[in-house]
Design an enzyme around this catalytic site. Structure first.
Site, PDB file in Angstrom:
ATOM      1  N   GLU A 119       7.543  -0.644  12.392  1.00 57.73           N
ATOM      2  CA  GLU A 119       7.395   0.432  11.033  1.00 57.73           C
ATOM      3  C   GLU A 119       7.728  -0.046   9.718  1.00 57.73           C
ATOM      4  O   GLU A 119       7.026  -0.095   8.428  1.00 57.73           O
ATOM      5  CB  GLU A 119       8.779   1.582  11.472  1.00 57.73           C
ATOM      6  CG  GLU A 119       8.456   2.482  12.605  1.00 57.73           C
ATOM      7  CD  GLU A 119       7.003   2.653  12.237  1.00 57.73           C
ATOM      8  OE1 GLU A 119       6.505   3.659  11.297  1.00 57.73           O
ATOM      9  OE2 GLU A 119       5.795   2.882  13.395  1.00 57.73           O
ATOM     10  N   HIS A 122       5.821  -1.763   8.762  1.00 64.09           N
ATOM     11  CA  HIS A 122       4.347  -1.099   7.731  1.00 64.09           C
ATOM     12  C   HIS A 122       5.168  -0.562   5.819  1.00 64.09           C
ATOM     13  O   HIS A 122       4.048  -0.560   5.067  1.00 64.09           O
ATOM     14  CB  HIS A 122       4.197   0.320   8.135  1.00 64.09           C
ATOM     15  CG  HIS A 122       3.539   0.306   9.138  1.00 64.09           C
ATOM     16  ND1 HIS A 122       1.844  -0.101   9.531  1.00 64.09           N
ATOM     17  CD2 HIS A 122       3.418   0.875  10.776  1.00 64.09           C
ATOM     18  CE1 HIS A 122       1.290  -0.120  10.133  1.00 64.09           C
ATOM     19  NE2 HIS A 122       2.260   0.619  10.911  1.00 64.09           N
ATOM     20  N   GLU A 181      -2.438  -1.807  11.101  1.00 63.20           N
ATOM     21  CA  GLU A 181      -1.340  -2.141  12.635  1.00 63.20           C
ATOM     22  C   GLU A 181      -1.354  -2.959  12.809  1.00 63.20           C
ATOM     23  O   GLU A 181      -0.327  -3.675  13.044  1.00 63.20           O
ATOM     24  CB  GLU A 181      -2.278  -1.039  14.165  1.00 63.20           C
ATOM     25  CG  GLU A 181      -1.841   0.186  13.412  1.00 63.20           C
ATOM     26  CD  GLU A 181      -0.847   0.667  13.829  1.00 63.20           C
ATOM     27  OE1 GLU A 181      -0.117   0.890  12.414  1.00 63.20           O
ATOM     28  OE2 GLU A 181       0.005   0.568  14.454  1.00 63.20           O
TER      29      GLU A 181
HETATM   30 ZN   LIG Z   1       1.963   0.975  12.647  1.00 64.78          ZN
END
Ligand SMILES: [Zn+2]
Length: 249
Positions: A119, A122, A181
């Site tokens: 997280e 990101h 991702e």
């Molecule tokens: Zn992700």
């Protein structure tokens, strides 16, 4: 051009404006949810412990790469909220929330560190900024953030929440792109490993998540879909991640 990923990303919103907005949305979120106290909740204490170890690792990583400025304006905060939703996210500027509903999926501290590292990656790779910029073009005709906040506060807030994978009553959850991702997985694994957690735990964790696909998957899985491709890429990257891992720290 993103300094971290080396990729050209749409970025119409300044990071400092986003951090301001994040601070305000984060504080509102905390007042509207049941925040657990690390003094009395073992889960919240675990989240704080992981957060401290990962943020120390991240600071060390970017300083050694000579790109410490990517963390400008970051004021880390970690909070655990009691919720049946399985979710976790990081807003720009380092504002992290873990929902207790994700703990049955992570099952152990190392897997939760994998999730938090992912997280945070990101946020640092400015993926939310990228999504927010795209949505501002599509939904508000490229209006500047400052103007949008003043003239269309609700729409702007909805775009912000959706861009960062934060569930709201209105928002359909948007999955991150496969490229985002992969970037979050790879940086996340490095941060997790440098924080002293075995990055190999990511494989069984994402396999468990993959088994939960279909039907009505947990919130976390609708924003971070798991499949064979992700797991194959994780395995391929693992030798690189393990270079950053010293067991028993
Ligand atoms: Zn992700």
């Amino acid at each position: 051009m993103n300094k971290i990923t080396g990729r050209n990303q749409l970025s119409l919103v300044s990071e400092s404006e986003l951090q301001l907005m994040a601070t305000s949305q984060y504080n509102t979120f905390l007042t509207e949810n049941k925040v657990l106290n690390p003094g009395s909740s073992k889960d919240a204490a675990m989240v704080d412990r992981i957060g401290l170890r990962i943020t120390n690792a991240i600071t060390k990583y970017f300083n050694s790469e000579g790109t410490g400025s990517v963390l400008d304006g970051y004021k880390w905060e970690f909070n655990t909220v009691e919720s049946k939703d399985a979710n976790a996210w990081c807003m720009p500027g380092g504002k992290v929330v873990v929902y207790t509903g994700i703990l049955p999926l992570t099952q152990n501290e190392t897997a939760l560190a994998v999730v938090m590292g992912h997280e945070i990656a990101h946020a640092i790779a400015k993926h939310g900024n990228e999504r927010m910029s795209q949505a501002m073009v599509q939904q508000l005709g490229g209006m500047a953030l400052e103007v949008a906040v003043a003239q269309k506060p609700q729409e702007t807030q909805d775009i912000f929440m959706t861009s960062y994978g934060i569930g709201s009553q209105l928002g359909a959850m948007l999955p991150w792109s496969r490229q985002q991702e992969t970037e979050a997985d790879q940086y996340g694994l490095i941060f997790t490993a440098m924080a002293g957690y075995d990055p190999q735990e990511a494989i069984p964790f994402w396999q468990r998540m993959s088994e939960k696909s279909g039907g009505s998957p947990p919130e976390f899985l609708s924003t971070h879909p798991s499949d064979e491709t992700r797991i194959r890429k994780l395995k391929k990257f693992m030798p690189e991640a393990l270079k950053y891992y010293t067991p028993g720290r």
